[in-house]
Scaffold this active site. Structure first.
Site, short mmCIF file in Angstrom:
data_model
loop_
_atom_site.label_atom_id
_atom_site.label_comp_id
_atom_site.label_asym_id
_atom_site.label_seq_id
_atom_site.Cartn_x
_atom_site.Cartn_y
_atom_site.Cartn_z
CB SER A 298 -21.34 41.34 121.45
OG SER A 298 -22.45 41.70 120.66
CB ALA B 22 -17.72 41.17 114.56
CG HIS B 23 -22.57 42.28 115.01
ND1 HIS B 23 -23.23 42.06 116.19
CD2 HIS B 23 -22.39 41.05 114.47
CE1 HIS B 23 -23.46 40.78 116.36
NE2 HIS B 23 -22.94 40.13 115.32
CG ASN B 24 -23.82 45.29 118.47
OD1 ASN B 24 -24.30 44.67 117.52
ND2 ASN B 24 -24.42 46.33 119.02
#
Length: 310
Positions: free
Chosen positions: A244, A224-226
């Site tokens: 994250s 997922a993102h980051n």
């Protein structure tokens, strides 16, 4: 990744809210507890995040009157502030406005594609503008590489993989869910392999979702993102990393392991099949189950000097 500059005064006009303090220049929106570069505008949704405002890379914040009154006078004088009733809502409304109505999120590099030597891209693959590819890269059938992706040397991206796909963050506007536009990128370092139908999401704001050197990712994996993945990691089929989360060097995720958001798995740790990680995992630890619990320790799979040669 660098965005264009915008003055606090211009943001004030967009929000319809007077600013307090300096008329600073902003070149990125970001969350206060992220890795920051440049002049960032953030928002404060909880008192515990006020400590981040002392960072040099934060020039201003959107926050409530209650939280503004907790700041010391030096911060009030040296930074820019918007005092509003709902900081999170105003922050993401600003983000959405800048994306839809300005060129704030259009980097000069986004129109430039760079390709190294011996790059093999299958005819059915889609590689958008603004992608950097180094030497000896293979991109398989029906793979999609989105703008803002950086791919190192000796990387293989197999069939149907999506790199830089839109991250998934849901907020509510008058009790109606909506998706926040992600504007960052993905960085894949040297000697990485990404399996068929895996997806690596782009970062929410400035910066990158990053895959470390010599990491191997199997089929049907979602990052997922980051997220940040270290060097020499192994992610087997069906593994999921939510937003994250991070893996230190040498981590192994067994099939269908899930790492919840903002958690870290320490160096050389092992997460068993179908395990659900609900808290940070220390280095050299084996965890199994739902929720994941420690059942043993690990030993390094190879000398570190050998890892560096892979």
């Amino acid at each position: 990744m660098t965005f264009r500059n915008i003055e606090i005064k211009e943001i004030s006009n967009i929000l319809g809210v007077e600013y307090l303090g300096e008329n600073s220049v902003v070149n990125a929106l970001n969350l206060a507890n992220r890795e920051l570069n440049g002049n960032n505008l953030t928002y404060i949704g909880h008192e515990s995040y006020l400590k981040y405002l002392a960072q040099e890379d934060i020039v201003g914040a959107i926050l409530s009157k209650e939280h503004f009154e907790l700041l010391d006078s030096s911060l009030k004088e040296s930074k820019s502030f918007f005092v509003v009733d709902n900081p999170e809502k105003e922050f993401y409304n600003l983000h959405d406005y800048l994306y839809k109505n300005t060129d704030f999120y259009i980097s000069p590099s986004n129109s430039i594609s760079i390709r190294g030597e011996n790059v093999i891209i299958h005819p059915s693959a889609v590689v958008e503008d603004g992608v950097t590819i180094q030497d000896n890269v293979v991109i398989g059938p029906n793979a999609v590489i989105h703008t803002g992706t950086i791919i190192g040397s000796n990387v293989t991206i197999n069939a149907g993989a999506v790199i830089g796909g839109q991250g998934f963050q849901v907020l509510y506007n008058d009790e109606v869910p909506y998706l926040v536009k992600h504007v960052g990128g993905v960085k894949i370092n040297d000697n990485v392999s990404i399996g068929a139908n895996s997806c690596i999401a782009n970062s929410l704001f400035d910066g990158y979702t990053e895959i470390g050197r010599s990491t191997k990712i199997d089929d049907l994996v979602f990052v997922a993102h980051n997220c940040k993945i270290g060097e020499n990691c192994v992610l087997t089929p069906g593994a999921i990393m939510t937003g994250s989360s991070s893996l230190d060097n040498g981590v192994w995720l067994a099939p269908n392991a899930v790492i919840l958001n903002k958690l870290n798995v320490g160096e050389e740790a092992f997460v068993g099949s179908m395990s659900l990680v609900l808290k940070n995992v220390p280095e050299n630890t084996q965890v199994f189950g739902v929720p994941a619990k420690k059942l043993g320790t690990t030993v390094s799979k190879r000398p570190k000097e050998d890892c560096d040669k892979i």
